[in-house]
Design an enzyme around this catalytic site. Structure first.
Site, PDB file in Angstrom:
ATOM      1  CG  HIS A 132     -32.118 -37.745   6.433  1.00 49.84           C
ATOM      2  ND1 HIS A 132     -32.847 -36.638   6.070  1.00 49.84           N
ATOM      3  CD2 HIS A 132     -31.009 -37.722   5.662  1.00 49.84           C
ATOM      4  CE1 HIS A 132     -32.211 -35.988   5.106  1.00 49.84           C
ATOM      5  NE2 HIS A 132     -31.084 -36.621   4.851  1.00 49.84           N
ATOM      6  CD  GLU A 133     -27.490 -39.394   6.640  1.00 47.92           C
ATOM      7  OE1 GLU A 133     -27.157 -39.743   5.496  1.00 47.92           O
ATOM      8  OE2 GLU A 133     -27.515 -38.202   6.973  1.00 47.92           O
ATOM      9  CG  HIS A 145     -30.018 -39.904   1.470  1.00 47.67           C
ATOM     10  ND1 HIS A 145     -30.544 -39.113   0.479  1.00 47.67           N
ATOM     11  CD2 HIS A 145     -29.766 -39.076   2.511  1.00 47.67           C
ATOM     12  CE1 HIS A 145     -30.611 -37.857   0.897  1.00 47.67           C
ATOM     13  NE2 HIS A 145     -30.152 -37.806   2.128  1.00 47.67           N
ATOM     14  CD  GLU A 179     -30.899 -34.165   1.848  1.00 49.65           C
ATOM     15  OE1 GLU A 179     -31.331 -33.882   2.974  1.00 49.65           O
ATOM     16  OE2 GLU A 179     -30.028 -35.026   1.662  1.00 49.65           O
ATOM     17  CG  HIS A 186     -29.172 -30.399   2.563  1.00 55.27           C
ATOM     18  ND1 HIS A 186     -28.029 -30.336   1.799  1.00 55.27           N
ATOM     19  CD2 HIS A 186     -29.247 -31.655   3.039  1.00 55.27           C
ATOM     20  CE1 HIS A 186     -27.439 -31.510   1.811  1.00 55.27           C
ATOM     21  NE2 HIS A 186     -28.148 -32.327   2.560  1.00 55.27           N
TER      22      HIS A 186
END
Length: 678
Positions: free
Chosen positions: A367-368, A371, A391, A455
């Site tokens: 996920h990170e 980004h 997100e 989110h």
């Protein structure tokens, strides 16, 4: 992350974020490995892909050459696509398809000033002919004066007051305010952008961007730049790590993946930290008693995410340039978050409540890192609907990483953060099959979605991806039970996760811009599906149906899969803040009354569609409200399909679409509209 302001004319974010993103809010990173040799088609896992429209795998030198070519011809390109004399292009990224089509992503300047919301993608055929231009804004970039009435010092003080109200622990701007053109919403305006640093109230680094009108001092927008986001690991069991040996010392330095390194912050909150280093090549003990355990988890997550992007999409690192980012673990004390930061090109993990549950699980790492990929492709603004899509992209790709890794200790699932116990009760952070199960996310699109924290506004896009991958209804995958509903009560047949990932990634890298909203995401993913799999197959229809199942657009075939449509293509102008206008359709040759699920599909061009009130007028003169006024709905255009219970109306007769603009600053057009009898 805090939710963005939803005030009038302020719900889009700037075209380019300067820094970072978090998991609770969580964000993204991706390490990278050097590619060499001739260009070749991406090794696609999805099958049945039209290889002509698959992005090619380019070596760093080939990519650099394409970027140089784009930079050399950017002035000609600006003229060719109709930009004004004071507008210039800045090359950001390039993607080349197997058929020779080149997708070049640009930022824009006006009179030397950055245009926030001015980014665009130009598609050029092998012949050199421009095929399509996708713009973040359709507005003409022009301002009356470049001389601000407001001083930079005043703009800074206004920004600081906003930052203090949001809990910033910093009293100075990181940099002097810079003059920009704000074009992400409304009329392009001369403005100041001020960035406030320090820390947010939960310990997350702060990079609050405040956009201030340079003439009036009014706040136009604000957004947060931080996107929150043999190894014996805590979450993935015993894994193989790629490390570096120098003499008798081993370090968490992955030389095969662009030199990704993992550092120990040792509960600090600044700097790079200390590179994990030891005399043997066994890292951690599977528990928090050994600092290297979290390091092993993070290093493994970066490794798997790198390989996922490389082997699934042919992407070499976050910037697709073969260069690695780096990871930092043990950030702060009991810090319950993780984040990606553009400014350091790194991802950072806290240790969770009581320092007992580091946020270094596999899907969190994916996920990170993702980004970072989004930041270097579409640049989806981290607020409003585009922030929710940002997100969701990280959740989608983080899920892809988890399935790709095929790790028996952390099997693939459609749950986000299920390993890190962030809620303290063993439940996941987010659910993709039915996002509302987390208590805050939404399952489907609605007009106020952009006003939520990103989110939670990500929920419908996560739901779309699950439906596209797996379909609706009850299902068990890797031992986890799912039961995914649809907004219209109709079923969706999935096409498989591999194809769904290919469609989303292509849309992200060649169709989305900084201001893409849910309606535009539907358009982009349909275009991507058409290029990859054709417009008549199951994949294209599934994309239509999955979007309709979250209340965005119509089903394939319209309504419940078919029916007879009647359409008006006569254009009708919508006056700004003026009287209602109508467009008519005459229906004849039918018997009896209209159905209880009559489908009404307007095609209306209008910036800030929340200004519009739309009604269907039946042959009896009865009005059926399709869309209410909403001051927070800043998206462009209306192309949704509405379902009306018109069973009290005779089917034959004159049906009208009535549209009224109830706020100033925008004009629009009814391009066409249709009614469908299922």
């Amino acid at each position: 992350m805090r939710s963005s302001s939803s005030r009038r004319r302020t719900s889009h974010t700037p075209a380019r974020r300067a820094a970072a993103v978090a998991l609770v809010g969580v964000s993204a990173l991706l390490a990278a490995a050097v590619q060499s040799g001739a260009a070749s088609a991406v090794p696609v896992q999805a099958g049945n892909v039209d290889l002509a429209h698959v992005a090619m795998k380019l070596s760093p030198s080939q990519r650099a050459e394409l970027l140089r070519d784009a930079d050399t011809t950017k002035a000609d390109t600006a003229r060719a696509i109709g930009l004004g004399a004071q507008e210039k292009l800045v090359v950001r990224d390039v993607v080349k398809d197997a058929d020779g089509t080149v997708h070049t992503r640009y930022e824009r300047t006006y009179a030397g000033l950055p245009v926030l919301g001015g980014d665009l993608v130009v598609d050029t055929a092998k012949s050199g002919q421009t095929q399509r231009v996708i713009k973040a804004t359709s507005a003409t970039i022009k301002v009356a004066t470049l001389a601000p009435a407001l001083t930079a010092a005043t703009a800074e003080q206004k920004a600081l007051s906003v930052a203090r109200a949001e809990g910033s622990k910093k009293t100075d701007a990181d940099h002097a305010p810079r003059k920009v053109i704000w074009a992400a919403s409304g009329t392009p305006t001369l403005a100041y952008e001020t960035v406030i640093g320090g820390f947010q109230d939960d310990g997350t680094p702060n990079q609050l961007h405040v956009i201030t009108d340079a003439a009036t001092g009014k706040e136009l927008f604000r957004y947060q730049g931080i996107e929150t986001g043999v190894g014996n690991t805590q979450y993935s069991g015993q894994v193989t790590l790629t490390t570096t040996q120098s003499g008798s010392t081993y370090t968490l330095n992955d030389g095969s993946r662009g030199g990704h390194k993992t550092y120990n912050l040792n509960h600090g909150s600044s700097g790079t930290g200390t590179l994990f280093s030891q005399s043997n090549d066994t890292w951690g003990n599977g528990t928090t008693s050994n600092a290297a355990t979290a390091g092993a988890d993070a290093h493994y997550g970066a490794q798997e995410t790198w390989d996922f992007y490389k082997n699934t999409f042919g992407r070499s690192g976050i910037k697709n340039d073969g260069q690695a980012a780096y990871s930092r673990v043990h950030y702060g004390n009991s810090y319950v978050n993780a984040f990606w930061d553009d400014s350091c090109f790194c991802m950072t993990y806290g240790d969770g409540s009581g320092n007992a549950d580091p946020l270094t699980a596999l899907d969190v790492a994916g996920h990170e890192m993702s980004h970072g990929v989004t930041s270097n492709t579409a640049g989806l603004n981290y607020s409003g609907e585009s922030g929710g899509l940002n997100e969701a992209t990280s959740d989608i790709m983080g899920t892809g990483v988890e399935f790709y890794a095929n790790n028996s200790s952390d099997v693939g699932d459609y749950l986000i953060g299920e390993k890190i116990n962030i809620n303290g009760d063993g439940t996941p952070l987010r659910y993709m099959d039915k996002p509302s199960k987390d208590g805050s996310s939404k399952d489907s699109w609605y007009s106020g979605l952009g006003g939520l924290d990103v989110h939670y506004s990500s929920g419908p896009a996560n739901h779309f991806f699950y439906l596209l991958s797996e379909g609706s209804g009850a299902k068990v995958i890797n031992g986890v039970s799912y039961n995914s509903p649809t907004a219209d009560g109709l079923p969706v047949t999935g096409i498989g996760r591999d194809k769904a990932l290919q469609i989303w990634y292509r849309a992200l890298t060649t169709k989305f811009t900084s201001t893409t909203n849910y309606a535009s995401a539907r358009t982009g993913t349909l275009a991507a599906a058409g290029e990859l799999y054709g417009t008549t197959g199951a994949e294209y229809k599934a994309v239509q149906d999955a979007w309709a199942a979250i209340a965005v657009g119509s089903r394939s075939g319209g309504g419940s899969g078919g029916g007879t449509s009647y359409e008006s293509t006569t254009k009708v102008s919508i006056p700004d803040n003026g009287p209602a206008v109508t467009s008519s359709i005459t229906v004849s040759g039918r018997t009896g009354n209209a159905p209880n699920n009559l489908q009404v599909t307007p095609n209306i061009t209008h910036t800030w569609r929340g200004d519009l009130v739309i009604d269907l007028i039946g042959p009896s003169g009865t009005a059926y409200r399709l869309k209410n006024f909403s001051s927070s709905d800043s998206a462009d255009n209306v192309t949704d399909t509405y379902t009306v219970n018109a069973s009290s109306e005779t089917a034959n007769g004159t049906w009208k679409l009535r549209v009224q603009d109830q706020a100033a600053q925008d004009v629009g057009t009814i391009n066409s509209w249709k009614i469908t009898f299922p």
